[in-house]
Motif scaffolding. Structure first.
Motif, short mmCIF file in Angstrom:
data_model
loop_
_atom_site.label_atom_id
_atom_site.label_comp_id
_atom_site.label_asym_id
_atom_site.label_seq_id
_atom_site.Cartn_x
_atom_site.Cartn_y
_atom_site.Cartn_z
N ASP A 196 0.80 -1.22 0.00
CA ASP A 196 0.00 0.00 0.00
C ASP A 196 0.84 1.27 0.00
O ASP A 196 0.31 2.36 -0.26
N ARG A 197 2.12 1.15 0.29
CA ARG A 197 2.95 2.36 0.34
C ARG A 197 3.32 2.87 -1.05
O ARG A 197 3.75 4.02 -1.20
N PHE A 198 3.14 2.03 -2.06
CA PHE A 198 3.67 2.37 -3.37
C PHE A 198 2.59 2.47 -4.44
O PHE A 198 1.52 1.87 -4.33
N GLN A 199 2.90 3.22 -5.47
CA GLN A 199 2.11 3.26 -6.69
C GLN A 199 2.97 2.66 -7.79
O GLN A 199 4.18 2.87 -7.83
N SER A 200 2.37 1.87 -8.65
CA SER A 200 3.15 1.18 -9.68
C SER A 200 2.58 1.45 -11.06
O SER A 200 1.40 1.74 -11.23
N PHE A 201 3.46 1.35 -12.05
CA PHE A 201 3.10 1.56 -13.45
C PHE A 201 3.76 0.46 -14.26
O PHE A 201 4.88 0.05 -13.95
N SER A 202 3.09 -0.01 -15.29
CA SER A 202 3.70 -1.09 -16.10
C SER A 202 3.14 -1.06 -17.52
O SER A 202 2.10 -0.46 -17.79
N GLY A 203 3.85 -1.72 -18.40
CA GLY A 203 3.43 -1.82 -19.79
C GLY A 203 4.50 -2.54 -20.59
O GLY A 203 5.55 -2.90 -20.07
N THR A 204 4.24 -2.75 -21.87
CA THR A 204 5.22 -3.38 -22.75
C THR A 204 6.24 -2.34 -23.19
O THR A 204 5.89 -1.24 -23.59
N SER A 205 7.49 -2.69 -23.10
CA SER A 205 8.57 -1.75 -23.39
C SER A 205 8.62 -1.37 -24.87
O SER A 205 8.21 -2.15 -25.73
N TYR A 206 9.16 -0.20 -25.14
CA TYR A 206 9.44 0.22 -26.50
C TYR A 206 10.90 -0.14 -26.78
O TYR A 206 11.79 0.70 -26.71
N GLY A 207 11.13 -1.38 -27.11
CA GLY A 207 12.49 -1.83 -27.35
C GLY A 207 12.57 -3.33 -27.25
O GLY A 207 11.55 -4.02 -27.21
N TYR A 208 13.79 -3.86 -27.19
CA TYR A 208 13.95 -5.31 -27.12
C TYR A 208 15.36 -5.64 -26.67
O TYR A 208 16.27 -4.80 -26.71
N SER A 209 15.54 -6.89 -26.24
CA SER A 209 16.85 -7.41 -25.87
C SER A 209 17.30 -8.42 -26.93
O SER A 209 16.46 -9.09 -27.56
N TYR A 210 18.61 -8.55 -27.10
CA TYR A 210 19.12 -9.38 -28.19
C TYR A 210 20.54 -9.83 -27.89
O TYR A 210 21.21 -9.31 -26.99
N ILE A 211 20.99 -10.81 -28.68
CA ILE A 211 22.41 -11.17 -28.76
C ILE A 211 22.89 -10.72 -30.12
O ILE A 211 22.35 -11.12 -31.15
N GLY A 212 23.90 -9.86 -30.14
CA GLY A 212 24.43 -9.35 -31.40
C GLY A 212 25.74 -10.03 -31.75
O GLY A 212 26.59 -10.25 -30.88
N TYR A 213 25.92 -10.35 -33.02
CA TYR A 213 27.12 -11.05 -33.50
C TYR A 213 27.97 -10.10 -34.35
O TYR A 213 27.45 -9.43 -35.25
N ASN A 214 29.25 -10.07 -34.09
CA ASN A 214 30.16 -9.25 -34.88
C ASN A 214 30.42 -9.95 -36.21
O ASN A 214 31.26 -10.85 -36.32
N MET A 215 29.68 -9.53 -37.23
CA MET A 215 29.69 -10.24 -38.51
C MET A 215 30.97 -10.01 -39.30
O MET A 215 31.16 -10.61 -40.37
N ARG A 216 31.88 -9.18 -38.81
CA ARG A 216 33.18 -9.01 -39.45
C ARG A 216 34.10 -10.19 -39.12
O ARG A 216 35.13 -10.37 -39.76
N ARG A 217 33.76 -10.92 -38.06
CA ARG A 217 34.63 -11.98 -37.57
C ARG A 217 34.04 -13.36 -37.89
O ARG A 217 32.82 -13.53 -37.93
N GLU A 218 34.93 -14.31 -38.08
CA GLU A 218 34.49 -15.70 -38.17
C GLU A 218 34.16 -16.18 -36.76
O GLU A 218 34.77 -15.73 -35.79
N PRO A 219 33.19 -17.06 -36.61
CA PRO A 219 32.37 -17.72 -37.63
C PRO A 219 31.06 -16.99 -37.90
O PRO A 219 30.17 -17.52 -38.56
N PHE A 220 30.92 -15.74 -37.38
CA PHE A 220 29.63 -15.06 -37.44
C PHE A 220 29.32 -14.51 -38.82
O PHE A 220 28.23 -13.99 -39.05
#
Length: 736
Positions: free
Chosen positions: A450-474
């Protein structure tokens, strides 16, 4: 002490001859560390409550203190690209415009603006319109366009309206000029800028009342379908020096860019507010807007914002409070880009930087905006002025009393760096933090408090694994797909995010219609992943590791410290890849080191990271192949000609339905190429003390309090300048 002695007698025991000083030392060595541990524990767990803080320091009510896992890298909106820096910059600097709570553009430093367009037609393509009486072809073209716009003309309504949108005509004489351009999509140029000498023939300039996305189609309807095909730009362009080494196709493209048969130039004209001042008292004017553009485009500054402002042809100061921005071509994100914070020219111009360089014993010619101490002590015109920065500890801002929109309610804003999330949570509960990085597993518990107010929703963004395509084997798509197939993303969402996330398959914000929902996620299929790797020539050796030509499939996956979710992803992905025979090492680095030394310098194999996105579908900076240099945002090195073409089309398209079509195709291409393993879009949650409310005055001048509510985009901080924390939570039950 014997079994029959009382505990009290032991107090005098060290004083007996038999004990001596040695026994006292032994007892101190035994109990001293225990007492120290008890003291440290109580010091760690005892944090003064908010009420205790405000009793001794009532000004705590006027301080907003937020906690973050990482420090800012630098405080200059032209140079920074990380979220920590942006969080502070948004309070210190101000742009010409931003969006209101209903997502419409509103003026900030600019009080108003107009959007128009000028168009240039090269006349050599219109020789057929010269008359036998000797009337100049320029006049013939103009008269034909004027007649087409008349109510009784034979053209359809759309063409008549387009011709009626022309506010004026001007015949321009031939002229010569030089222009420097950077070739796009041509390997022979090696990305070097080329200077062209242009002899422009006479042209007709059309002034439009507003931008016409379909002007070319309307002009062809009046002047003929092949009206622009007859003009050969190469006939009017020379390539001195290095330009002569370019391929024929590259020269043709550059000539067409330097002197197109039809050139459309959208024009933004901003009128600035009078009385806006920087934090040092210096008035902000149109010259500061022009300087901000120049600072972004100066190659010495290596600004990650260049891609947003490259479409600008020129910025011209019309008077002290009016600035005109002319674009080289149609560019739909033009207006949105001017939410960029404006820099103070008087502190950062060439003379000021040269003086700073000399004071510091540096060469003025080699000294750039990136070297300036301004980036550690910024001066903007936003609601808060910079006061102090203790690296890896805190950044302190103070209310700017002369802020043009009225000073904020909070007197002070403190950004504290607290890498440990448990410590953040403890300090939030005690009230020494007003906001912190609340984690998914805490969401339900905090919602019930009861002490808090909360807000939530779907984020404008995303998480990922990025590969350095200049290098092998990516550089091998089969490897990237196999690595993606080996990861059980659903388990990450279920057990790391506690269900507070959704799968994502591409680069657009999932809540917008630019996102292509028909693209299916990469399936979780470890056996299929191993088959793909076998096809790519990677096979298990005697130890079970994948090997090709005597080399193990071995690399390092990195992310930043202080983010427990990314740390968990690191461990889960490492385990998944090791199960199929990939020898992957993991590492975590402090945020500023991670960004500046590894990401910005392209020194990584694979990374776990995320993007916070905006509403605009412009992905040029992140995905266009021209943005792959150090300090730029396409740090994975993605390069696909069809994707490049679509990215440019999206930037130039004003029709929403066509933009959606292009975006969804781009989504398909990137999802197929897999430069990233797209993981998830998280559910954002924010928690505040209920005593934090909006304080403002009604029409009668009476102070009123309102509950904090998020905007359509989920921005609960939209009215932050009106926030304040009260000693007791007000009764807002009557508020709708």
């Amino acid at each position: 002490m014997s079994k029959g002695e009382s505990p009290r007698s032991s107090v005098h025991f060290p004083q007996t001859k038999t004990s001596g000083p040695g026994m006292l030392v032994k007892r101190f060595l035994l109990f001293g560390p225990l007492l120290l541990i008890v003291f440290l524990l109580q010091s760690y767990f005892w944090i003064p409550t908010y009420e205790e803080q405000t009793k001794g320091n009532p000004e705590r009510l006027e301080e907003f203190i937020t906690g973050s896992i990482g420090d800012a890298s630098l405080l200059n909106p032209v140079l920074s690209s990380d979220s920590a820096s942006s969080q502070i910059e948004d309070l210190v600097f101000e742009g010409l415009i931003d969006r209101d709570k209903d997502l419409s553009f509103r003026g900030r430093v600019a009080r108003s603006w107009t959007i128009s367009e000028q168009v240039f037609l090269c006349l050599d393509g219109f020789a057929r319109y010269g008359s036998s009486s000797g009337q100049p072809r320029e006049r013939s073209v103009i008269e034909r366009l004027q007649r087409a716009g008349q109510p009784g003309s034979a053209f359809d309504k759309a063409v008549r309206q387009a011709m009626g949108n022309i506010a004026g005509f001007e015949i321009l004489k031939p002229r010569s000029f030089e222009v420097t351009l950077r070739p796009e999509g041509d390997r022979s140029s090696q990305g070097q800028a080329v200077t062209l000498r242009v002899r422009s023939p006479g042209r007709v300039r059309l002034q439009l009342k507003q931008v016409d996305q379909d002007l070319e189609r309307h002009l062809r309807a009046v002047l003929g379908r092949d009206a622009f095909e007859g003009f050969q730009a190469l006939d009017y362009v020379a390539f001195p020096g290095a330009g002569s080494d370019l391929s024929a196709k590259a020269r043709e493209r550059l000539a067409s860019r330097a002197l197109p048969a039809l050139e459309e130039n959208p024009i933004l004209t901003f009128r600035l507010r009078d009385g806006v001042r920087f934090h040092d008292g210096h008035p902000l004017d149109a010259g500061d807007v022009e300087f901000t553009y120049q600072a972004i485009m100066n190659p010495k500054n290596i600004s990650p914002r260049q891609a947003d402002f490259e479409p600008i042809k020129r910025v011209r100061v019309l008077d002290r409070l009016t600035v005109e921005i002319v674009y080289k071509r149609l560019y739909s994100p033009a207006l949105a880009s001017w939410s960029m914070g404006i820099l103070p020219e008087h502190l950062l111009n060439r003379e000021a930087l040269s003086q700073e360089a000399r004071r510091r014993g540096r060469d003025p010619e080699q000294f750039s905006l990136r070297d300036s101490r301004f980036n550690r002590r910024p001066v903007g015109c936003g609601p808060f002025r910079f006061e102090e920065w203790k690296p890896d500890q805190y950044i302190r801002l103070e209310r700017f009393q002369d802020y043009w929109d009225g000073p904020p309610n909070y007197k002070e804003y403190v950004y504290r760096v607290i890498p440990d999330l448990l410590t953040q949570e403890m300090e939030f509960y005690a009230g020494t933090l007003d906001s912190y990085s609340v984690q998914p597993h805490q969401v339900e518990r905090l919602k019930e408090d009861d002490r808090f107010q909360s807000f939530s929703g779907t984020s404008y963004g995303y998480s990922y694994i990025g590969y350095n395509m200049r290098r092998e084997p990516f550089d091998d798509l089969r490897v990237r797909r196999a690595l993606s197939m080996a990861i059980d993303v659903k388990s990450i969402i279920d057990f790391v995010l506690y269900g507070q996330g959704e799968r994502i398959t591409g680069p657009f914000v999932k809540q917008t219609d630019f996102y292509n929902h028909s693209v299916r996620p990469v399936p979780y299929d470890p056996e299929g992943a191993l088959e793909l790797l076998n096809q790519a020539g990677w096979n298990r050796n005697d130890q079970g590791w994948l090997e090709k030509d005597g080399r193990k499939l071995q690399f390092t996956l990195i992310t930043n410290t202080g983010n427990e979710i990314r740390k968990s992803i690191l461990a889960i992905v490492q385990d998944a890849w090791k199960r199929i025979g990939v020898d992957v090492q993991t590492d975590t680095l402090e945020w500023s080191v991670f960004i500046q030394e590894r990401v910005n310098k392209l020194d990584f194999d694979a990374i776990v990271l995320g993007w916070v996105m905006g509403l605009e579908p412009d992905l040029y900076q992140i995905w266009h192949s021209s943005q792959t240099d150090p300090m730029e945002l396409n740090f994975v090195g993605y390069d696909n000609p069809e994707a490049d073409e679509l990215i440019v089309k999206i930037r130039q398209e004003y029709d929403h339905d066509k933009q959606v079509e292009y975006c969804r195709r781009l989504h398909e291409i990137i999802a197929s190429d897999l430069p990233y393993t797209f993981l998830y879009v998280g559910k954002w949650t924010a928690v505040l003390d209920k005593r934090i409310v909006i304080r403002e005055k009604d029409d009668s001048g009476q102070v009123v309090y309102r509950r904090i509510k998020p905007t359509q985009t989920g921005d609960y901080t939209f009215y932050f300048n009106r926030w304040i924390k009260l000693p007791e939570a007000p009764d807002l039950s009557s508020e709708g």
